[in-house]
Design a protein around this motif. Structure first.
Motif, mmCIF file in Angstrom:
data_model
loop_
_atom_site.group_PDB
_atom_site.id
_atom_site.type_symbol
_atom_site.label_atom_id
_atom_site.label_comp_id
_atom_site.label_asym_id
_atom_site.label_seq_id
_atom_site.Cartn_x
_atom_site.Cartn_y
_atom_site.Cartn_z
ATOM 1 N N UNK A 81 30.281 44.831 44.079
ATOM 2 C CA UNK A 81 30.847 43.929 45.089
ATOM 3 C C UNK A 81 32.276 43.576 44.670
ATOM 4 N N UNK A 82 33.237 43.857 45.539
ATOM 5 C CA UNK A 82 34.647 43.643 45.237
ATOM 6 C C UNK A 82 34.954 42.164 45.017
ATOM 7 N N UNK A 83 35.797 41.891 43.998
ATOM 8 C CA UNK A 83 36.200 40.522 43.690
ATOM 9 C C UNK A 83 37.704 40.305 43.797
ATOM 10 N N UNK A 84 38.518 41.207 43.215
ATOM 11 C CA UNK A 84 39.963 40.988 43.129
ATOM 12 C C UNK A 84 40.658 42.329 42.953
ATOM 13 N N UNK A 85 41.791 42.539 43.660
ATOM 14 C CA UNK A 85 42.518 43.807 43.574
ATOM 15 C C UNK A 85 43.403 43.903 42.335
ATOM 16 N N UNK A 86 43.665 42.788 41.680
ATOM 17 C CA UNK A 86 44.565 42.784 40.525
ATOM 18 C C UNK A 86 43.837 43.236 39.265
ATOM 19 N N UNK A 87 44.559 43.962 38.394
ATOM 20 C CA UNK A 87 44.031 44.300 37.061
ATOM 21 C C UNK A 87 44.960 43.749 35.984
ATOM 22 N N UNK A 88 45.721 42.708 36.317
ATOM 23 C CA UNK A 88 46.604 42.091 35.332
ATOM 24 C C UNK A 88 45.770 41.390 34.267
ATOM 25 N N UNK A 89 46.370 41.158 33.122
ATOM 26 C CA UNK A 89 45.651 40.506 32.031
ATOM 27 C C UNK A 89 45.186 39.120 32.445
ATOM 28 N N UNK A 90 46.025 38.393 33.177
ATOM 29 C CA UNK A 90 45.647 37.045 33.606
ATOM 30 C C UNK A 90 44.409 37.082 34.501
ATOM 31 N N UNK A 91 44.354 38.049 35.412
ATOM 32 C CA UNK A 91 43.195 38.170 36.296
ATOM 33 C C UNK A 91 41.949 38.541 35.506
ATOM 34 N N UNK A 92 42.080 39.530 34.607
ATOM 35 C CA UNK A 92 40.921 39.957 33.829
ATOM 36 C C UNK A 92 40.429 38.840 32.921
ATOM 37 N N UNK A 93 41.336 38.048 32.378
ATOM 38 C CA UNK A 93 40.919 36.910 31.551
ATOM 39 C C UNK A 93 40.094 35.935 32.385
ATOM 40 N N UNK A 94 40.447 35.782 33.648
ATOM 41 C CA UNK A 94 39.723 34.839 34.510
ATOM 42 C C UNK A 94 38.288 35.294 34.773
ATOM 43 N N UNK A 95 38.094 36.615 34.839
ATOM 44 C CA UNK A 95 36.749 37.142 35.106
ATOM 45 C C UNK A 95 35.991 37.492 33.822
ATOM 46 N N UNK A 96 36.618 37.336 32.688
ATOM 47 C CA UNK A 96 35.973 37.683 31.429
ATOM 48 C C UNK A 96 35.064 36.553 30.981
ATOM 49 N N UNK A 97 34.079 36.273 31.824
ATOM 50 C CA UNK A 97 33.153 35.185 31.589
ATOM 51 C C UNK A 97 31.787 35.587 32.113
ATOM 52 N N UNK A 98 30.766 34.936 31.665
ATOM 53 C CA UNK A 98 29.397 35.306 32.018
ATOM 54 C C UNK A 98 29.185 35.278 33.528
ATOM 55 N N UNK A 99 28.456 36.290 34.025
ATOM 56 C CA UNK A 99 28.133 36.365 35.451
ATOM 57 C C UNK A 99 26.892 35.541 35.785
ATOM 58 N N UNK A 100 26.218 35.057 34.773
ATOM 59 C CA UNK A 100 24.951 34.355 35.008
ATOM 60 C C UNK A 100 25.199 32.868 35.252
#
Length: 253
Positions: free
Chosen positions: A234-253
């Motif tokens: 399921x699509x979340x964000x088109x960006x692959x910048x470090x700031x964006x990835x840091x924001x999603x680098x957290x538990x999905x649960x």
């Protein structure tokens, strides 16, 4: 004269060692990736050494794209500094040690890229799949945030390490709405499966909206039986910048 301090690229070295590759192995993989996408390069062990030592702070675009293909990670996560478009990087300044003596004669002419346009699937996606655990007689779900990179009709997806205790990778090919490929999951060393490594095949259909892919996975169980189950991205964000990835680098649960 003021000495210029170089900062070792520990991120690239960590990714390489995590893939169980020597510097020679990575160089060969970069050359192979370049040929696959029609952008041959002269990567060698010496170039990898200079990247990792910090002597070269940013790769040329042809190497950056090959690094993304091989590692499945955006260049922003590989420890290099950002270089504005059009600016010359360090490995463009007369580096005779970066190429083989015959490279100028032996480099093949790049093949023309296919004219077919591909929808871009790059960005952050939420990966969800279901599986049945025979040992626990129950069904479970696995979830990861994954970063998807696209080069032509090839997709690579790698889970963000903080999004789940296990690590997941997918290598896929896009043919219209059909997305086909393979998956590998290294389970949590402290979890129920004790760090076991599982792998298999996957086939998905991409919805016309471009915001969801859904289908089935197939793989072997611990008793060598063939298992299958639903899988969706399921699509979340088109960006692959470090700031964006840091924001999603957290538990999905």
């Amino acid at each position: 004269m003021v000495a210029v301090m170089t900062v070792p690229n520990t991120a690239l070295r960590a990714v390489r060692t995590g893939m169980r590759m020597s510097q020679d192995d990575l160089a060969r993989a970069l050359q192979a990736a370049g040929h696959r996408v029609g952008e041959p390069n002269d990567a060698n062990k010496r170039l990898v050494q200079r990247w990792e030592s910090g002597a070269i702070a940013a790769p040329r675009p042809v190497y950056a794209r090959a690094l993304e293909v091989v590692t499945g990670l955006p260049i922003s996560l590989l420890g290099f500094v950002a270089v504005p478009d059009g600016q010359v990087t360090d490995d463009q300044h007369g580096g005779h040690d970066l190429i083989s003596p015959m490279s100028s004669l032996a480099t093949p002419t790049p093949r023309p890229r296919p004219a077919t346009a591909h929808r871009s699937h790059e960005g952050v996606w939420l990966s969800r799949y279901q599986y049945y655990s025979s040992g626990r007689s129950d069904s479970f779900a696995g979830q990861h945030f994954v970063v998807v990179l696209q080069h032509g009709d090839r997709l690579t997806a790698r889970s963000l390490p903080g999004s789940a205790a296990s690590s997941l990778s997918l290598d896929l090919t896009v043919d219209g709405a059909v997305v086909t490929g393979t998956w590998v999951e290294q389970t949590d060393p402290t979890g129920y499966y004790r760090g076991a490594r599982y792998h298999g095949a996957i086939q998905l259909l991409a919805e016309p909206t471009g915001r969801r892919m859904a289908g089935k996975w197939v793989g072997f169980g611990k008793d060598m039986d063939v298992n299958t189950g639903p899988w969706e991205l399921v699509f979340q964000d088109a960006s692959t910048s470090k700031a964006t990835l840091d924001r999603y680098n957290t538990s999905t649960m």
